[in-house]
Design an enzyme around this catalytic site. Structure first.
Site, PDB file in Angstrom:
ATOM      1  N   SER A 189       0.795  -1.223   0.000  1.00 41.57           N
ATOM      2  CA  SER A 189       0.000   0.000   0.000  1.00 41.57           C
ATOM      3  C   SER A 189       0.830   1.278   0.000  1.00 41.57           C
ATOM      4  O   SER A 189       0.294   2.344  -0.284  1.00 41.57           O
ATOM      5  CB  SER A 189      -0.956  -0.010   1.186  1.00 41.57           C
ATOM      6  N   HIS A 217      -6.247  -4.063   0.372  1.00 41.56           N
ATOM      7  CA  HIS A 217      -6.296  -2.943  -0.572  1.00 41.56           C
ATOM      8  C   HIS A 217      -6.755  -3.391  -1.958  1.00 41.56           C
ATOM      9  O   HIS A 217      -6.356  -2.780  -2.965  1.00 41.56           O
ATOM     10  CB  HIS A 217      -4.928  -2.265  -0.678  1.00 41.56           C
ATOM     11  N   LYS A 248     -12.123  -0.914   4.407  1.00 43.23           N
ATOM     12  CA  LYS A 248     -11.657  -0.148   3.240  1.00 43.23           C
ATOM     13  C   LYS A 248     -12.783  -0.108   2.194  1.00 43.23           C
ATOM     14  O   LYS A 248     -13.808   0.518   2.441  1.00 43.23           O
ATOM     15  CB  LYS A 248     -10.329  -0.711   2.753  1.00 43.23           C
TER      16      LYS A 248
HETATM   17  C1  LIG Z   1      -5.559  -1.909   6.385  1.00 39.53           C
HETATM   18  C2  LIG Z   1      -4.791  -3.185   6.375  1.00 39.53           C
HETATM   19  C3  LIG Z   1      -4.877  -4.094   7.415  1.00 39.53           C
HETATM   20  C4  LIG Z   1      -5.648  -3.813   8.676  1.00 39.53           C
HETATM   21  O1  LIG Z   1      -7.009  -3.870   8.428  1.00 39.53           O
HETATM   22  P1  LIG Z   1      -8.023  -3.436   9.594  1.00 39.53           P
HETATM   23  O2  LIG Z   1      -9.274  -4.160   9.258  1.00 39.53           O
HETATM   24  O3  LIG Z   1      -8.117  -1.958   9.525  1.00 39.53           O
HETATM   25  O4  LIG Z   1      -7.401  -3.896  10.880  1.00 39.53           O
HETATM   26  C5  LIG Z   1      -4.210  -5.297   7.295  1.00 39.53           C
HETATM   27  N1  LIG Z   1      -3.471  -5.576   6.196  1.00 39.53           N
HETATM   28  C6  LIG Z   1      -3.348  -4.708   5.187  1.00 39.53           C
HETATM   29  C7  LIG Z   1      -2.527  -5.064   3.994  1.00 39.53           C
HETATM   30  C8  LIG Z   1      -3.994  -3.477   5.244  1.00 39.53           C
HETATM   31  O5  LIG Z   1      -3.861  -2.610   4.244  1.00 39.53           O
END
Ligand SMILES: *Cc1c(COP(=O)(O)O)cnc(C)c1O
Length: 402
Positions: A189, A217, A248
């Site tokens: 990301s 993502h 997300k």
């Molecule tokens: C955002 C993200 C997480 C964490 O996700 P949450 O549900 O906000 O805890 C884990 N792994 C990746 C690759 C992320 O981008």
């Protein structure tokens, strides 16, 4: 509390500040969306364009998600006051798990409070000291922590370096590993580039390893039907375990999951510690999650707008002369080099009515500071033209472009 201890903490805070790495939070006083109202240092900024949310499909304030959440308060109440296995499982928790599994073409899925917890709880129940985990060096912090909590031997390969991955696979095999699992983000990301899943799944097959992909993502918008990076590369069968988030593209609230083979999910339900020892997802979140899956399964228009925006935005920044990392993902990093430059540029953009965040060490390597812009389906062409004008003005003012 002991003074010496608090002094020690203050010294650490001062170090963070003097290195220019201290993060402050601007407060949003509206719903999350393409335009937001922000309160910062006593001043209200209205209708600021937001270019840094993970709100890829623009669902964070979608009326259908809000409606589903409201309705569920009447039918399913507010909270569960229990972990899942005691008395925290409602009908809709299982429906959401099965919908997620169906969407991702896996046998079943298991919900967690967040993907951080899903990754934190995944490895330890499945692998032991007889086994090996091979992890990409740029994997998300939660994968790193999850691996730390597991007794399997740890191997690491340089980001997306397939020669190194193969070397680690050979090492793990020569070391007598019983089972080997390769763990990778689907999308890295900070840069917005995709894991090389065709090569990774081929190497996994060659060395009889399993593949785990964290597709936070990507789920909802990358690949045909938004089924993520394995679908994007047409290697879904080669990916054994997927983890992801409801935080997300799928509505942006909270909640994580693991999807995979039935026996794996069954064992995680028995043994995954964040599942066993942490509260069940609230009914409204689950109801809105179901609505998000519904929308995503029928939202080719939202995905189309997201990628139209991405192409338009990338081309606009290129035309202005900004240094971009190449890619196709809605994450479009504008490379600036020094941390101070990224911070100056971000604060000038804020004054111009554009909300972005500077990213710098330790989140990205020293000298590779950047502003990570992210497209979403809630942004209009007007929003993007307005933002390009702001980037031109701020970029010239800090000397990032001529
Ligand atoms: C955002 C993200 C997480 C964490 O996700 P949450 O549900 O906000 O805890 C884990 N792994 C990746 C690759 C992320 O981008």
């Amino acid at each position: 509390m002991e003074n010496a201890f608090l002094d020690h903490i203050s010294a650490t805070l001062s170090e963070i500040k003097s290195a220019g790495l201290y993060k402050t939070e601007r407060q949003i006083v509206s719903a999350q969306g393409g335009r937001i109202d922000v309160q910062h240092q006593g001043k209200r900024h209205t209708r600021v364009v937001n270019l840094c949310a993970n709100n890829y499909l623009g669902l964070a304030d979608h009326p259908r998600l809000i409606g589903a959440a409201k309705e569920s308060f009447d039918t399913h109440g507010f909270g569960m006051a229990s972990v899942r296995f005691i008395c925290g499982t409602q009908d809709q928790h299982r429906v959401l798990e099965q919908r997620l599994a169906g969407f991702l073409a896996k046998d079943d899925a298991i919900l967690f409070a967040a993907c951080f917890d899903a990754n934190g709880g995944l490895f330890e129940p499945l692998l032991t000291a007889e086994d090996a985990i091979i992890s990409d060096a740029l994997n998300h912090a939660s994968i790193i922590d999850g691996i730390r909590l597991c007794k399997a031997r740890r191997y690491r390969y340089a980001n997306s370096n397939m020669t190194d991955l193969e070397a680690q696979l050979v090492d793990a095999r020569n070391g007598g590993a019983r089972f080997i699992m390769i763990a990778t983000d689907g999308v890295f990301s900070m840069d917005g580039h995709l894991a090389k899943l065709p090569e990774i799944t081929a190497l996994a097959q060659k060395y009889q390893a399993m593949v785990m992909v964290d597709d936070c993502h990507a789920t909802g918008f990358m690949g045909p039907g938004g089924r993520g990076t394995p679908a994007h590369f047409d290697v879904a069968d080669g990916v054994d375990i997927l983890t992801g988030t409801l935080g997300k593209a799928l509505g942006g609230s909270i909640g994580g999951y693991i999807a995979g083979p039935q026996t794996v999910i069954d064992l995680l339900r028995q043994r995954a510690r964040p599942y066993l020892f942490s509260n069940s997802l609230p009914p409204a979140i689950v109801a809105a999650g179901l609505e998000a899956i519904d929308l995503v399964e029928n939202s080719d228009d939202l995905r189309a707008r997201l990628f139209e925006n991405t192409v338009f935005w990338r081309a606009g920044l290129e035309r202005l002369g900004f240094d971009l990392l190449p890619g196709e993902h809605p994450i479009v990093p504008v490379m600036l080099g020094e941390a101070t430059l990224a911070q100056d540029m971000a604060s000038q953009l804020f004054e111009e009515g554009v909300f972005v965040a500077g990213f710098f060490f330790p989140v990205v390597p020293k000298g590779a500071a950047r502003i990570r812009t992210q497209m979403n389906a809630a942004l209009t062409r007007d929003d993007l033209e307005f933002s390009l004008a702001a980037f031109e003005k701020a970029g010239k003012s800090v000397g990032a472009i001529k």
